[in-house]
Design an enzyme around this catalytic site. Structure first.
Site, PDB file in Angstrom:
ATOM      1  N   GLU A 165      -2.675 -73.949   7.536  1.00 26.87           N
ATOM      2  CA  GLU A 165      -1.364 -74.799   7.786  1.00 26.87           C
ATOM      3  C   GLU A 165      -0.365 -73.883   8.689  1.00 26.87           C
ATOM      4  O   GLU A 165       0.547 -74.336   8.881  1.00 26.87           O
ATOM      5  CB  GLU A 165      -0.722 -75.300   6.536  1.00 26.87           C
ATOM      6  CG  GLU A 165       0.002 -74.389   5.500  1.00 26.87           C
ATOM      7  CD  GLU A 165      -0.923 -73.602   4.688  1.00 26.87           C
ATOM      8  OE1 GLU A 165      -2.210 -73.242   5.069  1.00 26.87           O
ATOM      9  OE2 GLU A 165      -0.480 -72.823   3.865  1.00 26.87           O
TER      10      GLU A 165
ATOM     11  N   CYS B 118      -5.038 -70.911  -0.814  1.00 23.32           N
ATOM     12  CA  CYS B 118      -4.398 -69.883  -1.809  1.00 23.32           C
ATOM     13  C   CYS B 118      -4.358 -70.340  -3.139  1.00 23.32           C
ATOM     14  O   CYS B 118      -5.365 -70.340  -3.796  1.00 23.32           O
ATOM     15  CB  CYS B 118      -3.076 -69.462  -0.788  1.00 23.32           C
ATOM     16  SG  CYS B 118      -2.647 -67.824  -1.309  1.00 23.32           S
TER      17      CYS B 118
ATOM     18  N   HIS C 271      -4.597 -69.166   4.993  1.00 22.28           N
ATOM     19  CA  HIS C 271      -3.630 -70.509   5.368  1.00 22.28           C
ATOM     20  C   HIS C 271      -3.775 -71.107   6.851  1.00 22.28           C
ATOM     21  O   HIS C 271      -2.926 -70.933   7.767  1.00 22.28           O
ATOM     22  CB  HIS C 271      -2.179 -69.877   5.249  1.00 22.28           C
ATOM     23  CG  HIS C 271      -1.753 -69.544   3.779  1.00 22.28           C
ATOM     24  ND1 HIS C 271      -1.208 -70.402   2.901  1.00 22.28           N
ATOM     25  CD2 HIS C 271      -1.959 -68.171   3.327  1.00 22.28           C
ATOM     26  CE1 HIS C 271      -1.217 -69.725   1.782  1.00 22.28           C
ATOM     27  NE2 HIS C 271      -1.505 -68.470   1.897  1.00 22.28           N
TER      28      HIS C 271
END
Lengths: 228, 82
Positions: free
Chosen positions: A197, A86, A195
């Site tokens: 994560e 990002c 994302h």
């Protein structure tokens, strides 16, 4: 394997990144402040999402000139894995570690939802735990994820298989060729808008992102076994 | 002291969705003569005299930080500051 999670003023996905590495992946991680002048003790560098320096001037433009970025460039040059997610992706393009730029989303809206991605290239140190063309579900959350580059650069990206992730369903931001993530020519620097994560446990809605981190560790283990 | 005015715009080849939205709005208001809108940035810098040429310094700053030449063009004007 020991990861540095780089923290800029305005980073806000650093905790998620740290959690993914420590608790879900089971590897070592440190938060590393942006004025650090030495990253030599880390095996992998992670640039998390957020709004570094308030997105002033352009997303990632101010972060690019911080002390730690000199070290990130050095680490990339040494062949260490560098992953920018990002805002991290935006910083990597501003720093010139990845080609192109991230423009304002075509619909001008901040897009926050889970999207389907296609693993366009699974022959990289970031995707070796995925199948080729596998469809994975990963959240996005950005206002400026519209990947742009000139035609020559796009051709180079295609010729070298540098396009790693593409949006499999609807293109959420107007990104060129549905590009969601690219690597550098050497293959050790990955930038992506989604994302992974935030997709590391079924408890939080999905674990499709975990294989990306596992891929990095697998490659690192294999390349360090002989040296040990 | 010099006053430098820097104008930053998206390159011709880059789509400007903000400009398109504003154009649509102007058309809605009846300004149908508007053929295109491009939105950019305007920066004002006060530059102290130094041994370096002001043009060299400004161009360097524009290329390194003030603009992203992958997606943006710039032009600037140098004036005497009051």
């Amino acid at each position: 394997m020991k990861f540095a999670v780089i923290v800029f003023p305005g980073s806000n996905c650093d905790l998620d990144m740290y959690h993914a590495i420590k608790d879900e992946l089971g590897e070592e991680a440190d938060y590393v402040w942006h004025d650090t002048k030495d990253l030599s003790s880390y095996d992998g560098i992670l640039l998390p999402g957020g709004f570094s320096y308030g997105d002033y001037l352009r997303c990632g433009a101010i972060a690019r000139s911080s002390n730690v970025m000199t070290e990130v460039v050095k680490a990339a040059g040494a062949g260490k894995p560098v992953l920018g997610i990002c805002n991290g992706f935006q910083i990597l393009t501003e720093a010139g570690l990845l080609p192109g730029a991230l423009l304002r989303n075509k619909n001008l809206k901040f897009m926050c939802r889970t999207v389907e991605l296609k693993v366009a290239n699974n022959n990289t140190q970031f995707t070796n735990q995925y199948a080729k063309d596998e469809i994975i579900k990963v959240p996005i959350a950005h206002g400026e994820g519209n990947y742009y580059c000139d035609e020559d650069t796009l051709q180079t990206l295609k010729d070298n298989n540098q396009i790693i992730f593409t949006y499999a369903g609807e293109n959420p931001n107007g990104s060129l060729e549905d590009i969601a993530g690219i690597v550098n020519e050497r293959g050790n620097v990955l930038g992506m808008m989604p994302h992974p994560e935030r997709a590391v446990s079924e408890l939080i809605g999905g674990a499709d992102g975990l294989a990306l981190f596992k891929s990095i560790v697998k490659q690192w283990r294999e390349s360090h076994v002989n040296q040990a | 002291m010099k006053k430098v005015k820097v104008y930053v715009t998206l390159r011709e080849s880059v789509l400007d969705p903000q400009g398109s939205a504003v154009k649509g709005s102007l058309h809605t208001m009846g300004y149908n003569e508007v053929a295109d809108v491009r939105i950019g940035k305007y920066l004002e810098l006060q530059i102290e005299p130094s041994e370096r040429d002001v043009n060299t310094v400004v161009r360097e700053m524009c290329e390194k930080l003030l603009t992203n030449t992958v997606i943006e063009d710039y032009r600037y004007e140098v004036e005497e500051a009051n």
